[in-house]
Design a protein around this motif. Structure first.
Motif, short mmCIF file in Angstrom:
data_model
loop_
_atom_site.label_atom_id
_atom_site.label_comp_id
_atom_site.label_asym_id
_atom_site.label_seq_id
_atom_site.Cartn_x
_atom_site.Cartn_y
_atom_site.Cartn_z
N GLU A 1 -45.97 -25.14 -27.79
CA GLU A 1 -46.76 -25.27 -29.01
C GLU A 1 -47.21 -23.91 -29.55
OE1 GLU A 1 -49.89 -28.28 -28.46
OE2 GLU A 1 -48.79 -28.86 -26.65
N PHE A 2 -47.35 -22.95 -28.67
CA PHE A 2 -47.61 -21.57 -29.07
C PHE A 2 -47.10 -20.66 -27.97
CE2 PHE A 2 -51.52 -23.04 -27.01
CZ PHE A 2 -51.88 -22.00 -26.16
N LEU A 3 -46.95 -19.38 -28.30
CA LEU A 3 -46.38 -18.41 -27.38
C LEU A 3 -47.48 -17.57 -26.73
CD1 LEU A 3 -43.37 -17.11 -29.52
CD2 LEU A 3 -43.25 -18.69 -27.58
N VAL A 4 -47.26 -17.22 -25.48
CA VAL A 4 -48.15 -16.30 -24.76
C VAL A 4 -47.31 -15.13 -24.28
CG1 VAL A 4 -49.70 -15.99 -22.80
CG2 VAL A 4 -49.67 -18.18 -24.03
N VAL A 5 -47.80 -13.92 -24.53
CA VAL A 5 -47.12 -12.71 -24.06
C VAL A 5 -48.03 -12.04 -23.05
CG1 VAL A 5 -45.98 -10.56 -24.70
CG2 VAL A 5 -46.09 -12.45 -26.35
N GLN A 6 -47.78 -12.31 -21.77
CA GLN A 6 -48.56 -11.65 -20.72
C GLN A 6 -47.98 -10.25 -20.52
OE1 GLN A 6 -47.96 -14.99 -17.75
NE2 GLN A 6 -50.15 -14.69 -17.48
N THR A 7 -48.79 -9.23 -20.71
CA THR A 7 -48.24 -7.89 -20.64
C THR A 7 -49.20 -6.93 -19.95
OG1 THR A 7 -47.15 -6.15 -21.95
CG2 THR A 7 -49.12 -7.13 -22.90
N SER A 8 -48.64 -5.88 -19.40
CA SER A 8 -49.41 -4.82 -18.77
C SER A 8 -48.85 -3.49 -19.25
CB SER A 8 -49.31 -4.91 -17.24
OG SER A 8 -49.90 -3.77 -16.65
N ASN A 9 -49.57 -2.86 -20.16
CA ASN A 9 -49.10 -1.60 -20.73
C ASN A 9 -49.90 -0.40 -20.22
OD1 ASN A 9 -47.15 -2.89 -22.27
ND2 ASN A 9 -48.57 -3.29 -23.93
N ALA A 10 -50.51 -0.55 -19.04
CA ALA A 10 -51.36 0.52 -18.54
C ALA A 10 -50.62 1.83 -18.38
CB ALA A 10 -51.97 0.10 -17.20
N SER A 11 -49.32 1.76 -18.10
CA SER A 11 -48.53 2.99 -17.93
C SER A 11 -48.29 3.70 -19.25
CB SER A 11 -47.19 2.67 -17.26
OG SER A 11 -47.38 2.16 -15.96
N PHE A 12 -48.52 3.01 -20.38
CA PHE A 12 -48.19 3.57 -21.69
C PHE A 12 -49.43 3.81 -22.56
CE2 PHE A 12 -44.44 1.04 -20.41
CZ PHE A 12 -43.53 2.08 -20.30
N GLU A 13 -50.59 3.92 -21.91
CA GLU A 13 -51.81 4.18 -22.66
C GLU A 13 -51.66 5.44 -23.51
OE1 GLU A 13 -55.00 4.47 -19.91
OE2 GLU A 13 -54.79 2.41 -19.18
N GLY A 14 -52.09 5.35 -24.77
CA GLY A 14 -52.04 6.50 -25.66
C GLY A 14 -50.69 6.75 -26.29
N THR A 15 -49.75 5.81 -26.14
CA THR A 15 -48.42 5.97 -26.74
C THR A 15 -48.18 4.88 -27.78
OG1 THR A 15 -47.11 4.53 -25.28
CG2 THR A 15 -47.64 6.74 -24.45
N SER A 16 -47.08 5.04 -28.51
CA SER A 16 -46.74 4.07 -29.56
C SER A 16 -46.10 2.80 -29.00
CB SER A 16 -45.78 4.72 -30.57
OG SER A 16 -44.60 5.16 -29.92
N GLN A 17 -45.82 2.76 -27.70
CA GLN A 17 -45.19 1.58 -27.11
C GLN A 17 -46.04 0.34 -27.34
OE1 GLN A 17 -46.11 -0.45 -24.41
NE2 GLN A 17 -44.19 -1.52 -24.07
N LEU A 18 -47.35 0.48 -27.24
CA LEU A 18 -48.24 -0.66 -27.38
C LEU A 18 -48.10 -1.29 -28.76
CD1 LEU A 18 -49.50 1.16 -25.06
CD2 LEU A 18 -51.68 0.16 -25.69
N ARG A 19 -48.14 -0.47 -29.81
CA ARG A 19 -48.07 -0.98 -31.17
C ARG A 19 -46.67 -1.51 -31.49
NH1 ARG A 19 -52.07 -2.86 -33.93
NH2 ARG A 19 -53.28 -1.16 -32.98
N GLN A 20 -45.64 -0.87 -30.95
CA GLN A 20 -44.27 -1.36 -31.20
C GLN A 20 -44.10 -2.76 -30.62
OE1 GLN A 20 -41.47 1.56 -29.73
NE2 GLN A 20 -42.24 3.17 -31.07
N GLN A 21 -44.57 -2.99 -29.40
CA GLN A 21 -44.45 -4.32 -28.80
C GLN A 21 -45.32 -5.32 -29.54
OE1 GLN A 21 -44.44 -4.62 -24.46
NE2 GLN A 21 -45.73 -6.43 -24.62
#
Length: 485
Positions: free
Chosen positions: A377-397
């Motif tokens: 019924e809806f999507l869940v994206v469980q993610t851990s971006n701790a290795s990419f703090e301060g980078t554009s990876q977070l916003r791209q995903q």
């Protein structure tokens, strides 16, 4: 054309293409860049094949180098290796484009080849790398609604076709008016296409937990991240239907360590709702593990989703035995190989069926499509971006997740350890977003979807059709070249 000009121009076009993504997010930049590169390749018809291949490699480096600069946060060698691997695909794309750009009706062939090239690099080697697709640049533009109608690959095809038409107009100024009309029609179509919920179902109150982490995964003191998420969950002081935790919220297997399972059971009982937890579960051997999300209720463990698209040299090590002596840090940093799951992420929790994905699962069309097919019924994206703090990876995903909301006509809920966590509405708009790096609990009412969008049915067949069209174009170009001697 001067070979040096062609190669430098290709690299510059690649750099321009990368600015369509975070942190720059320049709308239309990639369409312009693809048009520029196409213009160059059209003028390289008489160039040596080697020059064309080098130009493709230059475009790949110019594009992928800035786009995934965030890989340096893992290791500079990992960034170089991934960029090199992706640049090889643009060598192949350049070769195929050079061939079809001389065919009658070349804009259609060009769009098909570009789209097929994206599909190929998103599938191989190993699990592929479907990052930085032309379709991803549609977010926050009038054409973002196309993904709801035809899916990601066909949206790429339309944008690549627009780029080819720009070249046609530049080469033949009398075509400017019809090209402008066609471009305007695409924009108008996108603006008029409906977006939003694919059939309103029941409402579910969800608590999204961003527990925070003390650092990248390998630096977490054992059990500390678990405690942070237990503490945040204990602070929920209103009724909710479910609690959603991020990827790697636990580094302790609650299925084999009873005390951890007991803590989860207690937390679920205290909050009065099931918890979608996540962590590293032990595999069948001491050298294997699973990256999983699992439903936990006051009665204990219920259902599990195992991440299906794993990160090579991040979650498992291909050719470990051969590389171990050459790169000793591999065994230290990745002591166990994750095993991929093979079941869709449709999980039952709190009276709803959710479509669970873990981290970059969300970038794979098939993973999302199968979860929706299972009744999510809806999507869940469980993610851990701790290795990419301060980078554009977070916003791209995050932007990929927003585009998935439009494509599927469903809310997308993203619990992350440090961010970006939040809730996205089915029209791609952000409902709520947690502050980065701060422990946060967000409580929102989510309306489940009962229907599907046209993309759910059309995306895969259209992708196959476009791939077939590309193959026909390349074969036709090869035969035409043979006839020319």
């Amino acid at each position: 054309m001067n070979p040096l000009f062609a190669i430098v121009g290709s690299a510059l076009a690649g750099v321009i293409a990368s600015t369509a993504f975070a942190p720059w997010d320049f709308p239309g930049a990639m369409v312009v860049a693809v048009a520029g590169w196409c213009w160059l390749l059209r003028r390289m018809a008489a160039s040596r094949v080697l020059t064309v291949l080098i130009a493709g490699f230059a475009f790949g480096w110019g594009y992928m180098g800035p786009l995934i600069w965030w890989m340096n946060a893992v290791d500079p060698a990992a960034w170089i290796a991934l960029v090199m691997a992706q640049a090889v695909f643009y060598v192949l794309i350049a070769w195929a484009l050079r061939a079809v750009l001389r065919l009658p009706g070349w804009p259609l062939w060009m769009a098909a080849v570009w789209t097929a090239g994206e599909s190929l690099r998103g599938a191989i080697p190993l699990s592929g790398f479907p990052w930085g697709r032309l379709a991803h640049t549609a977010i926050d533009t009038p054409v973002e609604s196309l993904v709801r109608l035809v899916g990601m690959p066909a949206t790429t095809f339309v944008l690549a076709l627009v780029a080819a038409l720009f070249v046609l107009a530049a080469e033949r100024p009398r075509r400017i008016v019809p090209v402008a009309g066609a471009t305007g029609a695409v924009l108008l179509c996108g603006a008029l296409l409906p977006v939003g919920l694919a059939g309103a179902g029941e409402s579910h109150r969800v608590a999204v937990v961003q527990g925070g982490t003390p650092g990248p995964f390998l630096q977490w003191p054992r059990g500390e991240i678990f405690e942070l998420h237990l503490e945040a969950t204990a602070g929920i002081d209103e009724p909710v239907d479910m609690v959603l935790w991020p990827e790697n919220a636990m580094d302790i297997d609650p299925l084999t360590e009873a005390w951890a399972g007991d803590r989860l059971t207690e937390a679920s009982r205290d909050v009065g709702a099931p918890i979608l937890a996540a962590g590293i579960l032990n595999g069948p051997t001491s050298t294997t593990a699973y990256n999983a999300g699992f439903v936990w209720t006051p009665r204990g463990h219920q259902e599990t989703y195992v991440k299906r698209k794993l990160v090579p040299y991040g979650e498992y090590v291909p050719l470990r035995q051969q590389l171990g002596d050459l790169v000793p840090r591999i065994d230290r940093d990745i002591p166990r190989d994750m095993l991929a799951g093979d079941e869709p992420g449709d999980l039952r929790i709190g009276g709803a069926v959710i479509g669970d994905t873990i981290c970059w699962d969300i970038a794979y069309d098939g993973i999302v499509r199968e979860a929706i097919g299972g009744g999510a019924e809806f999507l869940v994206v469980q993610t851990s971006n701790a290795s990419f703090e301060g980078t554009s990876q977070l916003r791209q995903q995050w932007n990929i997740s927003r585009l998935r909301a439009i494509e599927t006509g469903r809310y997308v809920v993203v619990p992350s350890t440090n961010g970006i966590s939040g809730v996205v509405a089915p029209d791609g708009e952000v409902v709520t977003e947690a502050p980065l790096l701060e422990p946060t609990v967000m409580i929102e009412d989510i309306t489940g979807a009962t229907g599907t969008t046209p993309a759910q049915r059309l995306a895969a067949p259209l992708e196959g059709l476009i791939a077939g069209l590309a193959l026909v174009g390349v074969v036709a170009a090869w035969r035409a070249a043979r006839r020319r001697g």
